[in-house]
Design a protein around this motif. Structure first.
Motif, PDB file in Angstrom:
ATOM      1  N   LYS A 127       0.305  -1.486  -0.012  1.00 14.13           N
ATOM      2  CA  LYS A 127      -0.179  -0.369   0.035  1.00 14.13           C
ATOM      3  C   LYS A 127       0.319   1.314   0.059  1.00 14.13           C
ATOM      4  O   LYS A 127       0.547   1.972  -1.171  1.00 14.13           O
ATOM      5  N   GLU A 128       1.515   1.244   0.688  1.00 19.09           N
ATOM      6  CA  GLU A 128       2.683   2.729   1.097  1.00 19.09           C
ATOM      7  C   GLU A 128       3.593   2.339  -0.230  1.00 19.09           C
ATOM      8  O   GLU A 128       4.243   3.748  -1.104  1.00 19.09           O
ATOM      9  N   ARG A 149       2.431   1.684  -2.951  1.00 18.40           N
ATOM     10  CA  ARG A 149       1.586   2.431  -4.485  1.00 18.40           C
ATOM     11  C   ARG A 149       1.260   4.570  -4.107  1.00 18.40           C
ATOM     12  O   ARG A 149       1.190   4.913  -4.497  1.00 18.40           O
ATOM     13  N   VAL A 150       0.754   4.270  -2.825  1.00 18.61           N
ATOM     14  CA  VAL A 150       0.993   5.771  -2.213  1.00 18.61           C
ATOM     15  C   VAL A 150       2.153   6.684  -2.299  1.00 18.61           C
ATOM     16  O   VAL A 150       1.870   7.898  -2.499  1.00 18.61           O
TER      17      VAL A 150
END
Lengths: 453, 453
Positions: free
Chosen positions: B351-352, B354-355
């Motif tokens: 997730k991080e 992609r963020v």
């Protein structure tokens, strides 16, 4: 335990599951059900005893609640709703899409619907939005025995029975009695005789964070909430107060890390949502770093004469930023715990000034020793012929930067609080950006005086 | 109100004060008495009704408590001690100098003293250290009526009566009943019939923060605590759990701001004490900035060729630090709320990542536009003949720094938790210091590839 249950679900052993479920804590059960595929959820939910089903429903996250409501028949929906406390019903409606909310409201009777609509009308951050309207109310002329009869009658549908509120005919709050007082009193005494009259209460439109802080301060189990005419309209219970306290802390953490607050947990938040919460401050702080860049640009030509000075910019800005965060974070936390107020500003400034002088002094001396032994003698970083002046410049800058950082770090949050901005916004990143510019100013000004740069 | 009381104190109107005091909330009264000079304190304390006096005493800060104890006669001291709950007595003894603690212990009877010494022996951060030993215990064969008789008998000396614990002859915990259940049951039913058997409990040596988290999760009013042989030895009440939650948050704030945790409130902490809590990390972080300095030094000569690049170092390091803090603070809070665990590490990293790509991408594009329009066309910061390459270097560095920052920011706290280090230590300052070095590496590496520096 969890694994065994998931196995039983896979094997569709509903008889055994029913038995296990009925003994379980609703919070734990909601956690286990969140691991189950949605299509199994309806069947599993239907095998729960009615009361437990409602308790589990309250603990579920919004997605699961919505899925279940859409799967329920009208009768099933009504059964669950009948078991819910008013504040929980309102919270659920608040989170649902309009069509689902409407369907929920249609399953409630006219009076309940009126009450729900009233509760929905309170602003999101008000005491009214977290209160429940179900509590035990007593009259002054009741005997202790009659009070117990009333508790037995209405108690099953109220969130807490342990504090009962005494009101007059027009619902003005006169006092309170705890069940402990009732149990320890003679049964023929009247409520008027034994009630506590100095009641601490809050108003529906007060900030819910301030109301939650009262629980922390006084150790209450519940707090009565009155309307503008001082009539009792509801109570806030300690479990909801803890939720507010925890939410507030999460919000402070987010603001201090330059993130826009969000309500969902980390893994439930989508990548794009997380991106949206983080990018505004990153953009703002990146653009505002133009100032530090401009200051360096202005001294660019002079720096090429003494390039050794460049290498110490990150250390000076870093130490300034860290010193400032230490003060700002301490002050922000003390403000939110109520340990300091605006009137303490001069006491705080004086204290930070002294702490700044001590910290700055020690850092200055240690750095001078380190610069001489390691950077000069060992690593030979300085070779301009003005070594000593360069080292003195760095240490003087360090000293003053730390002092200014401590002062900026303590003053900004207090001023923010005073002008009703959340002090947490004044934490690390913003303070650091300001201090980056300040420390460069001090650096080049000192270099000008000491080296004549 | 407060002013009027202070006036009355100055005028020595003890009759009126007695009346006002007896109606007041103990917490408020303790706050007002903290404003009064110590020499007035003893007189004022003596006019309080006995029970209220003890409640006020508990709410006072350690200095006032010590002053009063030293001013008390042995009989007065005993009177106050008799009214205190066991956990409060233990807390007070824990804070007092040895001589005062000894005097307190001498005023208690042999059995109480044994109990106090046992409680004092629990480690500071254990559940045992925050529990009280006074609670209502019931037996399975009692009727509801007999249970009420027992509550009336022992209830006055227990901190809460609302949850009663059912034990066997050797004090093993069998179940619990709430007073609500008792009130809503027929009086001839037995406790064994109505008790809840699936009791959630904790062990004396469990971490008090984990115990407090159970209150947040389940909404308990009290939690039973058992010893190694599963015998009930005490309970923790929700007010003490809230205190632990708040202390934990303050500690996290301090660690995240690179301050050593302290127990006293801001204004009560001396300048030297505050200095001592802040200087270690400042020194450590200052020294560790040697690395960033060394990296810059290594490129010093090359930087003098393209001095415009120097001006963007603070912006790049700042954005890297901010991006990293956003991740680390979010992860630290989610870990402490139990929203994520070690097993989620790959979900979190993905997730991080992609963020980070989104944030880095947007920052990169916005920065390119800003560099071209403002810094190049308007402010004419670039004049080396390699403008475009310099701008591209800055933007590429920004992109990769943000991504690396997000990854470092999320991985470090999770690993810290896994190796039993408090994740909060992995927050802003430490992560920032690491990222400062990382961003410089990326900067000079990119400059090497793009410009051939």
């Amino acid at each position: 335990m969890e694994e065994r249950i998931l196995e039983l679900i896979e094997g569709k052993k509903y008889g055994q599951l029913k038995e296990i479920f009925s003994e379980m804590n609703p919070t734990d059960l909601a956690i286990i059900l969140s691991e189950v595929p949605h299509k199994e959820l309806t069947v599993l939910f239907r095998i729960l005893p009615k009361e437990l089903a409602a308790e589990v429903f309250v603990e579920m996250d919004t997605d699961m609640q919505q899925f279940l409501i859409e799967a329920f028949s009208d009768r099933e929906l009504k059964e669950v709703l009948d078991e819910l406390f008013m504040d929980d019903t309102v919270d659920i409606i608040d989170e649902m899409p309009a069509s689902v909310a409407k369907r929920i409201l249609m399953q409630t009777d006219k009076e309940t619907r009126k009450m729900i609509n009233q509760l929905l009308a309170y602003p999101d951050d008000s005491a009214g939005s977290i209160m429940t309207t179900e509590y035990v109310d007593l009259k002054t002329n009741m005997t202790v025995e009659a009070a117990f009869a009333r508790i037995r009658k209405v108690g099953v549908d109220t969130e807490t029975i342990y504090t009962c509120y005494v009101i007059d005919a027009s619902r003005h709050l006169l006092g309170l009695v705890s069940v402990k007082d009732l149990l320890l009193s003679q049964t023929d005494k009247t409520i008027g005789e034994i009630m506590e009259e100095n009641v601490i209460y809050a108003n529906t439109h007060e900030d819910k964070e301030e109301v939650a802080a009262l629980f922390d301060k006084y150790g209450f189990l519940a707090l009565p909430i009155v309307d503008k005419e001082n009539r009792l309209v509801g109570i806030v219970t300690v479990d909801d107060a803890i939720d507010v306290l925890q939410e507030e802390v999460s919000e402070d953490f987010e603001k201090m890390a330059a993130i826009l607050p969000s309500e969902r947990t980390y893994l439930k938040t989508g990548v794009f949502e997380t991106f949206k919460a983080r990018i505004p401050w990153l953009l703002f702080l990146m653009i505002s770093a133009t100032f530090t860049g401009a200051i360096i640009s202005a001294y660019e030509n002079k720096l090429t004469v003494l390039p050794a000075l460049i290498a110490y910019i990150p250390m000076l800005m870093g130490t300034g930023g860290n010193s400032g965060s230490q003060s700002s974070v301490t002050i922000i936390r003390s403000l939110s715990l109520g340990d300091i107020e605006f009137r303490d500003i001069f006491k705080v400034i004086f204290k930070e000034l002294r702490v700044g002088v001590f910290c700055g002094g020690v850092l200055c001396v240690v750095n001078m020793v380190k610069l001489y032994l390691i950077d000069y003698l060992l690593m030979k970083n300085f070779d301009s012929g003005k070594e000593l002046y360069e080292m003195i410049t760095i240490c003087i800058t360090l000293f003053f930067t730390v002092i200014v950082a401590k002062l900026v770090g303590c003053i900004l949050p207090i001023i923010a609080k005073c002008i009703k901005v959340d002090p947490a916004v004044m934490a690390s990143p913003l303070v650091t950006t300001i201090l980056d510019a300040v420390s460069l100013f001090i650096y080049f000004a000192t270099a000008g005086v000491v080296i004549g740069l």
